[in-house]
Design an enzyme around this catalytic site. Structure first.
Site, short mmCIF file in Angstrom:
data_model
loop_
_atom_site.label_atom_id
_atom_site.label_comp_id
_atom_site.label_asym_id
_atom_site.label_seq_id
_atom_site.Cartn_x
_atom_site.Cartn_y
_atom_site.Cartn_z
N LYS A 47 48.81 35.06 29.43
CA LYS A 47 47.77 34.23 28.78
C LYS A 47 48.33 32.80 29.06
CE LYS A 47 44.32 32.84 25.59
NZ LYS A 47 43.47 32.35 26.79
N CYS A 130 40.73 25.62 33.59
CA CYS A 130 40.17 26.15 32.31
C CYS A 130 39.00 25.38 31.74
CB CYS A 130 41.06 26.11 30.81
SG CYS A 130 40.11 26.68 29.40
N GLY A 243 37.89 37.89 39.56
CA GLY A 243 36.32 37.78 39.46
C GLY A 243 35.63 39.15 39.33
N GLY A 244 35.58 40.09 38.38
CA GLY A 244 34.79 41.19 38.22
C GLY A 244 35.24 42.43 38.81
N GLY A 265 40.22 41.46 34.97
CA GLY A 265 39.97 40.82 33.76
C GLY A 265 39.23 41.60 32.63
#
Ligand code: DHB
Length: 320
Positions: A47, A130, A243-244, A265
């Site tokens: 993270k 972010c 992404g996805g 993710g």
């Protein structure tokens, strides 16, 4: 005939396969990240770590949606000094580790990069994007000039490969990617989450304390895939797709669009840790069935057809 191998070298980061976790989703505890690696990932991503401890936003910080998830954690993290020890633990466990990080100024980005490098990370991922914190910490990525400056300052502090993670919430991601490359980025991660909002109809107010959040999961995939497509045409350095990604087919789409590796993710919450091994195995089968022996042979393969299709489509749309 050469033997099929999933191993890749992304800007100097050597991985047994091109599948990583995305920063953030699984937090930062070494045992959890070790589990990601043991479940079949080629490397793990922490993270985002900042210069000092942060508690992040108050709850609720996450909303599950039918099309994905919306989160606004506010970059909670224990700070670079504490986390340097955690990275040392991960390295002792033999896990290839990408340290994701952020700062509030050019100096802070450079300082955190120096600490994480000293801790023994294998690569750094500069979170330039972010969506959930004040401008100076977060949406750096909307300003190409800042991205170049921060990247250059970080590169001055480290010999490690630096991946710059860009925001999809910009008009022209190609320009920002070129700026990162100009600053010395070794790879571009495309893309971070999409800015979104969810409203509670009963309370008639935004669900997240931060009001807006970052959208991830299935809904983000076509957007991030387009970002990879565009960025891979705009820069020479490798691109990492994010992404996805939930299945091996998603991973192959990203490779065909120009990604050299992918990050998973939100899908971990739906499919569990086994998603990493499942994607790597599916990719291996796809390569075997289609006569590929190296992942690099697949990277960017859809672009030629894309160019043909686009020029035909453009011709057809000319008014007569
Ligand atoms: C957070 C950070 C991100 O980069 C992101 O995409 C989503 C959430 C956060 O910590 O709030």
């Amino acid at each position: 005939m050469s033997k099929l191998s999933l191993a890749v070298d992304v800007a100097g980061l050597r991985m047994r396969n091109p599948v990583m976790n995305a920063a953030g989703v699984l937090g930062m505890s070494p045992p959890i990240l070790k589990r990601v690696y043991d479940s079949g990932a080629g490397a793990v991503v922490t993270k985002s770590v900042g210069p000092a401890p942060r508690t992040g936003h108050g709850n609720p910080t996450l909303v599950q949606l039918s099309c994905g998830a919306l989160n606004a954690m506010g970059l909670p993290n224990p700070g670079a000094d504490y986390y340097a020890d955690e990275i040392r633990k991960l390295k002792r466990m033999g896990v290839p580790t990408v340290a994701s990080f952020f700062g509030g100024s050019v100096q802070e980005f450079a300082e955190v990069a120096r600490k994480l490098t000293g801790a023994g990370a294998d690569a750094l991922e500069l979170n330039a994007s972010c969506p959930n914190v004040a401008e100076e910490l977060g949406m750096l990525a909307s300003d190409a000039c800042n991205v170049e400056k921060v990247t250059a300052a970080v590169k001055d502090e480290t010999d490690l490969p630096v991946f710059v993670k860009l925001s999809p919430n910009v008009t022209d991601i190609k320009a920002v990617a070129r700026a990162a490359e100009q600053g010395g980025a070794d790879a571009i991660t495309a893309a971070n989450t999409l800015l979104g909002i969810a409203i509670d109809v009963g309370f008639r107010r935004p669900v997240l304390t931060n009001v807006t959040g970052g959208l991830s999961g299935p809904a983000a995939k076509p957007v991030a895939l387009r970002c990879v497509w565009e960025v891979s045409q705009a820069v020479e350095v490798p691109v990492i797709g994010c992404g996805g990604v939930a299945t091996w087919e998603d991973a192959v789409e990203y490779l065909l669009a120009g990604a050299s590796a992918v990050q998973v993710g939100t899908a971990v919450t739906a499919h569990g840790f086994k998603v990493f091994g499942d994607i790597a195995e599916g990719l291996e089968r796809y390569m075997a069935e289609n006569g590929f022996t190296r992942v690099e042979e697949v990277v960017g393969l859809a672009h030629e057809a894309g160019r043909d299709q686009k020029s035909k489509a453009d011709k057809c749309s000319i008014r007569v």
